[in-house]
Design a protein around this motif. Structure first.
Motif, PDB file in Angstrom:
ATOM      1  N   TYR A  78      -7.145  -1.632   7.998  1.00 56.65           N
ATOM      2  CA  TYR A  78      -7.182  -1.233   6.585  1.00 56.65           C
ATOM      3  C   TYR A  78      -7.940   0.077   6.359  1.00 56.65           C
ATOM      4  O   TYR A  78      -7.456   0.974   5.683  1.00 56.65           O
ATOM      5  CB  TYR A  78      -7.770  -2.362   5.728  1.00 56.65           C
ATOM      6  N   LYS A 126      -8.445   5.482   1.401  1.00 52.50           N
ATOM      7  CA  LYS A 126      -8.754   5.109   2.787  1.00 52.50           C
ATOM      8  C   LYS A 126      -9.414   6.274   3.510  1.00 52.50           C
ATOM      9  O   LYS A 126      -9.267   7.426   3.114  1.00 52.50           O
ATOM     10  CB  LYS A 126      -7.463   4.718   3.517  1.00 52.50           C
ATOM     11  N   SER A 142     -11.673  -7.697   7.056  1.00 53.01           N
ATOM     12  CA  SER A 142     -10.510  -6.799   7.085  1.00 53.01           C
ATOM     13  C   SER A 142     -10.978  -5.390   6.770  1.00 53.01           C
ATOM     14  O   SER A 142     -10.716  -4.880   5.701  1.00 53.01           O
ATOM     15  CB  SER A 142      -9.474  -7.265   6.064  1.00 53.01           C
ATOM     16  N   TYR A 172      -6.157  -5.826  -2.720  1.00 58.37           N
ATOM     17  CA  TYR A 172      -6.993  -6.536  -1.742  1.00 58.37           C
ATOM     18  C   TYR A 172      -7.672  -7.750  -2.359  1.00 58.37           C
ATOM     19  O   TYR A 172      -8.636  -8.268  -1.792  1.00 58.37           O
ATOM     20  CB  TYR A 172      -8.020  -5.560  -1.138  1.00 58.37           C
ATOM     21  N   GLU A 211       0.846  -1.206   0.000  1.00 57.35           N
ATOM     22  CA  GLU A 211       0.000   0.000   0.000  1.00 57.35           C
ATOM     23  C   GLU A 211       0.875   1.249   0.000  1.00 57.35           C
ATOM     24  O   GLU A 211       0.628   2.210  -0.743  1.00 57.35           O
ATOM     25  CB  GLU A 211      -0.907   0.022   1.232  1.00 57.35           C
ATOM     26  N   ASN A 217     -10.293   0.956   4.455  1.00 58.41           N
ATOM     27  CA  ASN A 217     -10.551   1.351   3.067  1.00 58.41           C
ATOM     28  C   ASN A 217     -11.960   1.924   2.945  1.00 58.41           C
ATOM     29  O   ASN A 217     -12.893   1.411   3.575  1.00 58.41           O
ATOM     30  CB  ASN A 217     -10.433   0.132   2.146  1.00 58.41           C
TER      31      ASN A 217
END
Lengths: 334, 218
Positions: A283, A249, A333, A325, A217, A285
Motif C-alpha cells: 500500500y 502514497k 497493511s 481503507y 485505488e 500510503n
C-alpha cells in the motif's frame, strides 16, 4: 500526412537520424499491425527533431502537443497548492529525482537520462480486460484531455515537493479497456532498456521496475497518469513520456516511464517490497503514524525550506481517500 | 626553513588533503551551489569525509608497525581531529539545517526512534572524548590509561559503520559493507598474531628483493 518541413539546411547527422526515425516509425507501425490494434490511426505522427547540447545526440519529440503541454516556458495556473504552500521550482523538480534506472544519486539522474529515447512510445493495456489496447503516446495526448493537477509528492526518504503535473485520470484509460468482472488490481511496468538505462545493467533492484494498485485505488479520480509538468512534456528524469502519480502514497509507488498496465486478479509483485518486504508494503500510503524502520515518517523536509514540517495523513488527501481503507489496519497493511 | 619543509611536508600534504572536502563544501556554500537539497549534500559529504578520514587515522599505526613507515605517526592525531570536525559538521547540519534545532523532535523523532541515529550519536560522543584528551597535557595526566582510553576509537569506527549501514537502503548496502570491510582489515592487522605474521612476511620479501642486488655487487 506527414508534413516535412524545409530541410535545405539540415545538417547531415540530423538528416541521418531522421532516416533512422523513419525506420523506427515503420517498425512501430509493423508492431501495431502485429498486435492487431485497431485504436491507432497513424496520422498526426509528425515529429520534429530537437538537438540537445551534444551535437551527436538528436532527441525526438512530438510536434502536435495538446495545449496543456505546449508551453515553451515552465507554466502553471497557480503558484501554490490548496494548503497555501508554494510550488517547487521547475529546476528543483527536474534535478532531484529518484530514478534508479539511471542513477542512485538524485542529482545525477537528469544528466544520465539526457540521451534516453522517450519518443516514440507505446503503452500496452492488457490482462483481464475486454478491450486490450496498445496506445501510442500521441494517441494518449489526443484521446484523454490533459489537465493540470497540483499535488504534493512525499518521498519515503522524508523529503517532499509541490508539483504542477499535467495528466489525466487512470480511470479514463481503464474504462476504455473495460476491465472484466474478476479484475482486482493493476500492475504497472517500467520500460526495460538496459542499453539506455545504465542502472538496469546493475543488480541493485530486480528490473524492470514494477508497481501495483488495487482497482479502486487506480479508479480514484486523484490517481493520474502524468504526461507533463509545468505545462511541458515530462523530462526524461521525471519518467517521460508517461508515469503514474498517486499523491497520497509514497513517491516510489508513482512508477516512471510506464509501458505496461496489466489488469490482474492477484496482488502484483512490487519492486521495493520484493527488495525489502519488512520495510515496504504494497500500500505505501503516506502515514505519519507508521514508522519506516530507518526514517521517521512523522516529519518531512520540504525541498527549498529549512527545518521540518509535520507529515499529513495520506499526504493531506485524507478527506478524499480515507474511505478506500476503511476497516483496514494500516500498521499491518503498510 | 629547508629543515622545516623536510620534516613537515608530509604532515602538511596529508592535513590539507584531509581538509579539502571542507574547503569544497565552504566554496559551494559561498557560491550558493550546494544543489537542490543542501541539507542532503552537506550530510553526504561531511558523513563520508568523517568516516574516510577516521579510517586513514586508523591506518597510521599499522603503516608504521608493519611497513615501517614512521612518518604516518606524525599525522595520526591531526587526522583524528579532522574526522571529529567533519562529524561535528555532520551533527550541526542534522540538528540545525535538517531539524531546525527542534530538540523535542530530534529526541522523539530521531534519537529514540532510529537505531542508526543512536549509533551515530554514540560514535560522535566517543570522538569528542578522544578529541578533548588528544593534547599532550591529557596524555601526561592519563599516563598509560591514555592508550587504553584511545582504544575507544575502534568502537567509534564500528559504530560509524553501523550508523552508515542501518540507514542504507537494501539497494545501496554495498557501500557501507565495503567500508565495513576496510575497517575489519584495519582492526585485523592489529591482532598481534596477524601483525607479527605480516611483519615476518614483509621481512622475508624484502630479504628476497635484496638478494639479487647483493648478487650484482659481487
Amino acid at each position: 500526412m506527414v508534413k516535412i518541413s524545409p530541410s535545405e539546411i539540415t545538417p547531415e547527422h540530423v538528416f541521418l537520424n531522421r532516416r533512422r526515425f523513419m525506420a523506427a516509425a515503420g517498425a512501430t507501425a509493423g508492431a501495431l499491425a502485429l498486435a492487431g490494434c485497431s485504436t491507432t490511426p497513424l496520422s498526426g505522427r509528425a515529429t520534429d527533431l530537437v538537438e540537445s547540447d551534444s551535437p551527436a545526440v538528436v532527441v525526438r519529440r512530438p510536434q502536435n502537443l495538446p495545449p496543456a503541454l505546449a508551453h515553451t516556458e515552465p507554466t502553471a495556473s497557480v503558484n501554490q497548492d490548496e494548503l497555501g504552500d508554494p510550488l517547487n521550482k521547475f529546476e528543483e523538480i527536474t534535478n532531484y529525482n529518484n530514478f534508479y534506472e539511471f542513477s542512485t544519486n538524485k542529482e545525477s539522474v537528469a544528466r544520465e537520462a539526457a540521451g534516453f529515447n522517450s519518443y516514440p512510445w507505446q503503452v500496452e493495456i492488457t490482462g483481464l480486460v475486454n478491450n486490450p489496447m496498445v496506445l501510442d503516446i500521441d494517441d494518449i495526448y489526443k484521446r484523454y484531455p490533459q489537465e493540470e493537477r497540483i499535488y504534493r509528492l512525499r518521498c519515503v526518504e522524508a523529503w517532499s515537493m509541490v508539483i504542477p503535473w499535467v495528466g489525466f485520470p487512470i480511470s479514463a484509460i481503464l474504462k476504455d479497456a473495460e476491465p472484466k468482472s474478476e479484475a482486482r488490481y493493476v500492475r504497472f511496468v517500467t520500460v526495460y532498456r538496459p542499453e539506455e538505462m545504465r542502472g538496469q545493467r546493475s543488480g541493485i533492484l530486480d528490473w524492470p521496475y514494477q508497481e501495483g494498485l488495487r482497482m479502486d485505488e487506480a479508479m480514484h479520480p486523484l490517481a493520474i497518469l502524468a504526461t507533463g509538468m509545468y505545462g511541458k512534456p515530462l523530462t526524461n528524469q521525471q519518467g517521460a513520456p508517461i508515469r503514474l502519480v498517486v499523491p497520497w502514497k509514497y513517491g516510489f509507488k508513482s512508477i516512471k516511464s510506464v509501458v505496461t498496465l496489466e489488469v490482474t486478479d492477484t496482488i502484483p509483485d512490487t519492486t521495493w517490497s520484493a527488495a525489502a518486504p519488512h520495510e515496504y508494503g504494497f500500500y505505501a500510503n503516506v502515514n505519519p503514524n507508521v514508522n519506516h524502520p530507518r526514517w521517521s515518517q512523522a516529519s518531512e523536509r520540504r525541498i527549498g525550506e529549512n527545518g521540518r514540517r509535520p507529515t499529513l495523513m495520506f499526504n493531506g488527501y485524507e478527506e478524499e481517500v480515507a474511505y478506500l481503507y476503511a476497516g483496514m489496519d494500516l500498521t499491518r497493511s503498510y | 626553513m629547508a629543515t622545516y619543509v623536510r620534516n613537515n611536508w608530509f604532515w602538511w600534504v596529508v592535513t590539507l588533503t584531509a581538509l579539502a572536502p571542507m574547503g569544497w563544501l565552504a566554496w559551494r556554500a559561498l557560491t550558493n551551489s550546494l544543489g537542490v537539497d543542501p541539507v542532503n549534500t552537506v550530510n553526504n559529504v561531511s558523513g563520508r569525509a568523517a568516516m574516510i578520514v577516521l579510517f586513514f587515522s586508523l591506518a597510521c599505526t599499522p603503516l608504521n608497525t608493519i611497513f615501517g613507515f614512521r612518518r604516518a605517526l606524525t599525522v595520526r592525531r591531526s587526522l583524528g581531529l579532522i574526522a571529529f570536525a567533519y562529524a561535528s559538521l555532520h551533527l550541526l547540519n542534522f540538528v540545525g539545517l535538517d531539524y531546525g534545532f527542534d530538540w523535542n523532535l530530534i529526541v522523539q523523532d530521531a534519537v529514540l526512534d532510529k537505531p542508526y541515529i543512536l549509533a551515530g550519536s554514540l560514535a560522535l560522543l566517543l570522538l569528542a572524548l578522544l578529541a578533548i584528551t588528544s593534547t599532550r597535557g591529557w596524555m601526561r595526566r592519563l599516563g598509560r590509561n591514555w592508550k587504553r582510553l584511545h582504544r575507544l576509537v575502534y568502537a567509534a569506527g564500528v559504530l560509524v559503520v553501523l550508523h552508515f549501514l542501518w540507514q542504507a537502503k537494501a539497494a545501496e548496502r554495498w557501500e557501507p559493507l565495503m567500508y565495513g570491510g576496510v575497517l575489519a582489515a584495519l582492526l585485523l592487522v592489529r591482532v598481534p598474531a596477524v601483525r607479527n605474521w605480516l611483519v615476518r612476511q614483509r621481512g622475508a620479501r624484502s630479504a628476497r628483493v635484496s638478494r639479487p642486488r647483493a648478487a650484482q655487487a659481487d
